[in-house]
Enzyme design. Structure first.
Site, short mmCIF file in Angstrom:
data_model
loop_
_atom_site.label_atom_id
_atom_site.label_comp_id
_atom_site.label_asym_id
_atom_site.label_seq_id
_atom_site.Cartn_x
_atom_site.Cartn_y
_atom_site.Cartn_z
N LYS A 39 8.91 35.70 15.32
CA LYS A 39 7.81 36.68 15.31
C LYS A 39 6.47 35.96 15.49
O LYS A 39 6.09 35.11 14.69
CB LYS A 39 7.80 37.46 13.99
N ASP A 66 4.09 40.67 17.35
CA ASP A 66 3.56 41.56 16.31
C ASP A 66 2.05 41.70 16.50
O ASP A 66 1.27 41.17 15.72
CB ASP A 66 3.92 40.94 14.95
N LYS A 68 0.52 44.78 17.00
CA LYS A 68 0.09 46.10 16.46
C LYS A 68 -1.04 46.70 17.29
O LYS A 68 -2.11 47.03 16.78
CB LYS A 68 -0.35 45.96 15.00
N ASP A 71 -5.34 51.42 20.58
CA ASP A 71 -6.56 51.63 21.36
C ASP A 71 -6.33 52.89 22.20
O ASP A 71 -5.34 53.60 21.98
CB ASP A 71 -6.81 50.39 22.24
N THR A 75 -5.62 51.39 27.69
CA THR A 75 -5.76 49.98 27.26
C THR A 75 -4.47 49.46 26.63
O THR A 75 -4.03 48.34 26.92
CB THR A 75 -6.94 49.87 26.27
N THR A 130 0.99 48.35 4.95
CA THR A 130 1.34 48.30 3.52
C THR A 130 0.12 47.94 2.67
O THR A 130 0.16 48.06 1.45
CB THR A 130 2.47 47.29 3.25
N ARG A 192 13.40 39.38 0.38
CA ARG A 192 13.42 38.27 -0.56
C ARG A 192 14.82 38.06 -1.12
O ARG A 192 15.32 38.90 -1.88
CB ARG A 192 12.44 38.53 -1.74
N ARG A 222 8.18 33.18 4.35
CA ARG A 222 8.09 32.09 3.37
C ARG A 222 9.38 31.70 2.65
O ARG A 222 9.55 30.51 2.34
CB ARG A 222 6.97 32.41 2.37
#
Ligand code: C5P
Length: 248
Positions: A39, A66, A68, A71, A75, A130, A192, A222
């Protein structure tokens, strides 16, 4: 892109949340045997530019861009077509850009991919970030609708306007499946494993539970990238996905 027959590795999306090409290379070279999709988000792309795309493609791995986009329809559609010209056919746009923005983008993306002999693009929608909760949604954007209902409405708008799937928390899966059906792709962050630290995520789900709940792609950052042994961490996540798929 139907995800049903995808392997555990093809479903694992590693978030390259770093600033430099060298850091990204370290992660891609080390983990490419265990990760199907890397990503690339705005942080890395605005630092490195299209070189990051070439590097990942050179290693034979897929990219989820990613960016996002949000517009006016013209565009977003043209920016999406430019991504496809770079060979990136898996990316996201904001559903709150509305049906015209979505359908114009889907149409031009498909045409561009076809003209270049590339696979049909897989375009996912972002609903509410989020970082928004009910209070900020209502007080700042004056949207008084219940946030869960609003997410469901935006997912359905995306589906009806031609999107292939949505980014969602695993806990939203039942609602999205009900609104959008089983073929609508769900890509889920905030994964996780039980052995990892939660960091700043709030509603976290284990890899196994997310597969059981019907998630198609799992974004993990992570728990793998910050592990002392990243390969072992990636293998543990893969094993967990594989076991959950076998039980389905
Ligand atoms: O390190 P971690 O596993 O928390 O990384 C999750 C990735 O998913 C990050 O790139 C983050 O920007 C992204 N993401 C998220 N929550 C969302 C949407 C995207 O964590 N709702």
């Amino acid at each position: 892109m139907n995800s049903q027959n995808k392997s555990a590795r093809d479903r694992l999306v590693l978030a390259l949340d770093v600033n430099t090409l060298d850091e990204a290379k370290d992660l891609v070279y080390e983990l490419k045997d265990y990760v199907g999709v890397f990503k690339v988000g705005l942080q890395l792309f605005t630092s490195v530019g299209p070189d990051i795309i070439k590097m990942i493609q050179g290693e034979g791995r897929e990219i989820f861009f990613d960016g996002k986009f949000h517009d006016i329809p013209n565009t977003v559609a043209k920016a999406s077509a430019n991504l496809i010209k770079h060979g990136v056919t898996f990316f996201n746009i904001h559903t709150s850009g509305g049906s015209k923005m979505i359908s114009t983008t889907v149409k031009l993306s498909k045409e561009t991919a076809k003209s270049l002999g590339l696979p049909k693009p897989t375009i996912l929608g972002v609903t509410i970030l989020t970082s928004f909760g009910q209070r900020t949604l209502t007080e700042e954007l004056l949207i008084t609708k219940n946030i869960d209902e609003y997410v469901g409405k935006l997912a359905k708008l995306g589906k009806d306007s031609g999107l292939d799937g949505i980014i969602a928390s695993a806990t939203d899966v039942p609602k999205i499946r009900k609104e959008c059906g089983d073929d609508f792709i769900i890509l889920c962050p905030a994964i996780r494993p039980t052995w990892s630290v939660v960091n700043d995520q709030i509603r976290v789900v284990t890899p196994a539970d997310s597969i059981k709940m019907g998630v198609d792609y799992l974004v993990v950052g992570r728990p793998i990238t910050a592990a002392s042994d990243r390969v072992s961490a990636a293998k543990l996540v893969l094993d967990e996905i594989e076991e959950a798929l076998a039980e389905k």
